[in-house]
Design a protein around this motif. Structure first.
Motif, PDB file in Angstrom:
ATOM      1  N   UNK A 185      17.673   8.417 -11.485  1.00 61.43           N
ATOM      2  CA  UNK A 185      17.780   7.489 -10.354  1.00 61.43           C
ATOM      3  C   UNK A 185      16.455   7.431  -9.600  1.00 61.43           C
ATOM      4  N   UNK A 186      16.144   6.242  -9.091  1.00 64.56           N
ATOM      5  CA  UNK A 186      14.884   6.060  -8.365  1.00 64.56           C
ATOM      6  C   UNK A 186      15.154   5.276  -7.079  1.00 64.56           C
ATOM      7  N   UNK A 187      14.466   5.666  -6.005  1.00 60.19           N
ATOM      8  CA  UNK A 187      14.529   4.904  -4.760  1.00 60.19           C
ATOM      9  C   UNK A 187      13.118   4.680  -4.238  1.00 60.19           C
ATOM     10  N   UNK A 188      12.764   3.419  -4.032  1.00 58.12           N
ATOM     11  CA  UNK A 188      11.456   3.098  -3.444  1.00 58.12           C
ATOM     12  C   UNK A 188      11.646   2.863  -1.947  1.00 58.12           C
ATOM     13  N   UNK A 189      10.887   3.572  -1.078  1.00 60.25           N
ATOM     14  CA  UNK A 189      11.046   3.347   0.366  1.00 60.25           C
ATOM     15  C   UNK A 189      10.518   1.970   0.752  1.00 60.25           C
ATOM     16  N   UNK A 190      11.098   1.384   1.789  1.00 62.02           N
ATOM     17  CA  UNK A 190      10.565   0.120   2.310  1.00 62.02           C
ATOM     18  C   UNK A 190       9.432   0.455   3.273  1.00 62.02           C
ATOM     19  N   UNK A 191       8.403  -0.364   3.275  1.00 67.51           N
ATOM     20  CA  UNK A 191       7.193  -0.167   4.118  1.00 67.51           C
ATOM     21  C   UNK A 191       6.376   1.044   3.664  1.00 67.51           C
ATOM     22  N   UNK A 192       6.502   1.459   2.407  1.00 64.91           N
ATOM     23  CA  UNK A 192       5.684   2.568   1.900  1.00 64.91           C
ATOM     24  C   UNK A 192       6.090   3.902   2.502  1.00 64.91           C
ATOM     25  N   UNK A 193       5.242   4.923   2.302  1.00 64.07           N
ATOM     26  CA  UNK A 193       5.555   6.260   2.810  1.00 64.07           C
ATOM     27  C   UNK A 193       4.670   6.526   4.025  1.00 64.07           C
ATOM     28  N   UNK A 194       5.110   6.016   5.160  1.00 66.64           N
ATOM     29  CA  UNK A 194       4.332   6.208   6.388  1.00 66.64           C
ATOM     30  C   UNK A 194       5.284   6.171   7.580  1.00 66.64           C
ATOM     31  N   UNK A 195       4.732   6.099   8.790  1.00 65.38           N
ATOM     32  CA  UNK A 195       5.549   6.224  10.000  1.00 65.38           C
ATOM     33  C   UNK A 195       6.701   5.223  10.081  1.00 65.38           C
ATOM     34  N   UNK A 196       6.499   4.006   9.553  1.00 68.99           N
ATOM     35  CA  UNK A 196       7.550   2.972   9.684  1.00 68.99           C
ATOM     36  C   UNK A 196       8.454   2.907   8.459  1.00 68.99           C
ATOM     37  N   UNK A 197       8.378   3.904   7.576  1.00 64.88           N
ATOM     38  CA  UNK A 197       9.162   3.860   6.343  1.00 64.88           C
ATOM     39  C   UNK A 197      10.655   3.835   6.634  1.00 64.88           C
ATOM     40  N   UNK A 198      11.366   3.082   5.795  1.00 63.57           N
ATOM     41  CA  UNK A 198      12.833   3.052   5.844  1.00 63.57           C
ATOM     42  C   UNK A 198      13.336   3.280   4.419  1.00 63.57           C
ATOM     43  N   UNK A 199      14.531   3.893   4.291  1.00 67.31           N
ATOM     44  CA  UNK A 199      15.026   4.132   2.927  1.00 67.31           C
ATOM     45  C   UNK A 199      15.304   2.832   2.178  1.00 67.31           C
ATOM     46  N   UNK A 200      15.054   2.841   0.880  1.00 66.70           N
ATOM     47  CA  UNK A 200      15.399   1.704   0.030  1.00 66.70           C
ATOM     48  C   UNK A 200      16.784   1.942  -0.573  1.00 66.70           C
ATOM     49  N   UNK A 201      17.041   1.320  -1.726  1.00 69.36           N
ATOM     50  CA  UNK A 201      18.347   1.443  -2.385  1.00 69.36           C
ATOM     51  C   UNK A 201      18.174   2.245  -3.677  1.00 69.36           C
ATOM     52  N   UNK A 202      19.075   3.192  -3.927  1.00 72.18           N
ATOM     53  CA  UNK A 202      19.004   3.964  -5.177  1.00 72.18           C
ATOM     54  C   UNK A 202      19.375   3.076  -6.364  1.00 72.18           C
ATOM     55  N   UNK A 203      18.578   3.160  -7.436  1.00 70.38           N
ATOM     56  CA  UNK A 203      18.809   2.416  -8.670  1.00 70.38           C
ATOM     57  C   UNK A 203      18.743   3.382  -9.852  1.00 70.38           C
TER      58      UNK A 203
END
Length: 426
Positions: free
Chosen positions: A193-211
């Motif tokens: 399973x992979x999840x890409x964070x939204x807004x990259x990996x920084x202060x404003x990051x939000x979780x993405x969706x697991x695929x």
């Protein structure tokens, strides 16, 4: 500190600095494995450009093979993936050398094709012996990552790795199918399973969706349970390309992918050490014993010493260790570690504080002002906020937020709390 084996490094001719694609960091470890990093078994693994490309790409497809013919093809000295459709029929896809990519393989096996050996992470375990009794759910040859040898050095992930015979076998029971363009594809038993964070990996990051990622690198929605026969729906708008902060779950261990560029913006161990010394220089005091508190050095991460700061997790007030409010029933263990804070009378767990020493988990370089609950690992506010929002796979079908430094499930309203230090009285 994280020097790769010399034969696996390629250097650029002008600078002689090895080209780093990125690093994989295992969640649940605070800078190293409990009994120390050894060889290919460690808590973080750097992927460097190889002197010679070792990537592979699909070439000839052999359809309607008998098991004997499939075996003969698989025995050739080249990579192949076998899809067993029935006892009488196997499809074998031969792979050929790809001079444009480097391949890195990850799994539980200690055989030579595995570059990074990963074993099951047991939440809060202090030694490798804690993890030995668990039957592993991580595949021996779990996944492979292909990195482009030229800028921007894109990394792509695929489920399953090639074994010592350069083969991947998907048996009769494995989920597999023919794609619209006539190619074969499939999923591994427990999946990658992979999840890409939204807004990259920084202060404003939000979780993405697991695929879920397939053997050929296609992206799917999750199966109903981890090893269900029925695959999810294909998500054509998403990619298996890893981005800074992508999480990879191997069903038993979760890895964080950090790009070389992302790591260059991350605090270093030196920076974390400077922040530790800064807190200690402010001479925080215990409001009960009036003794000065100090975070122990980064190397000492297991047994509390007498200056160790402790916290009441209900309110965040920091103290030294003392027995104030330690009622008889609590001393006898009937209320576990619940204690009453002398400052505000809030009742809750009372635990020692430990600095988060794995710099790769930090989303910023701000001071360590917050602690995860219930483990007591301390980091910056933005880092605590980020990890408290990430649902990490747990077992075969549940998800929960966990501390990245020890993998313990987070508790309390937010999963973390702001620390309240008392300054010196003089």
């Amino acid at each position: 500190m994280y020097s790769p084996e010399q034969e696996n490094i390629s250097t650029t001719s002008s600078t002689k600095v090895p080209v780093k694609y990125g690093e994989l960091i295992v969640l649940g470890y605070n800078g190293s494995l409990p009994n120390g990093d050894r060889g290919r078994r460690k808590s973080r693994f750097a992927l460097y450009k190889r002197p010679k490309a070792n990537g592979v790409k699909p070439s000839t497809v052999h359809v309607a093979c008998s098991p004997q013919a499939a075996k003969a093809i698989s025995n050739k000295d080249q990579h192949s993936i076998s899809y067993t459709l029935s006892r009488a029929q196997t499809v074998v896809v031969e792979y050929t050398h790809d001079s444009n990519t480097d391949m890195f393989q990850i799994g539980r096996s200690t055989e030579s094709p595995i570059d990074f050996v990963v074993t099951d992470t047991v939440a809060g375990s202090q030694s490798n012996s804690d993890t030995q009794s668990v039957q592993s759910t991580i595949s021996r040859f779990a996944c492979r990552i292909m990195c482009q040898r030229t800028p921007p050095y894109t990394a792509r992930i695929y489920a399953a790795g090639f074994d010592s015979s350069k083969n991947i076998f998907l048996g009769e029971k494995a989920a597999k199918w023919k794609t619209s363009d006539g190619q074969m594809d499939g999923l591994t038993t427990n999946g990658v399973l992979v999840m890409h964070p939204r807004n990259g990996f920084m202060q404003d990051s939000k979780p993405g969706v697991w695929r879920e990622i397939s053997v050929c690198g296609n992206v799917f929605t999750l199966r109903e349970t981890r090893s269900a026969q029925q695959r999810g729906k294909m998500v054509e708008t998403e990619s298996q390309e890893l981005v800074d902060g992508s999480l990879i779950d191997l069903c038993g261990a979760t890895l964080l992918w950090r790009t070389a560029e992302g790591l260059s913006r991350t605090p270093t161990l030196k920076h974390l050490e400077a922040l530790r010394q800064e807190i200690n220089a402010a001479r925080p005091q215990c409001p009960v014993g009036f003794n000065t508190l100090a975070f122990p050095s980064m190397r000492r991460k297991d047994t509390p010493d007498e200056k160790q700061p402790w916290v009441y997790l209900q309110c965040g007030h920091v103290h030294g260790y003392h027995n104030w409010g330690n009622h008889r029933e609590e001393r006898e263990g009937r209320e576990g570690r619940l204690r009453e804070c002398p400052m505000c009378r809030a009742k809750g767990p009372y635990v020692p504080l430990w600095l988060g020493c794995e710099a790769g988990f930090y989303v910023d370089a701000a001071p360590p002002t917050h602690t995860f609950s219930p483990c007591g690992h301390v980091c910056s506010e933005k880092t605590a906020t980020f990890w408290s929002q990430i649902p990490l796979p747990h077992g075969t079908h549940t998800f929960h937020a966990a501390c990245p430094f020890c993998a313990q499930q987070l508790s309390g309203e937010q999963g973390y709390i702001r620390l309240i230090f008392q300054g010196p009285l003089d």
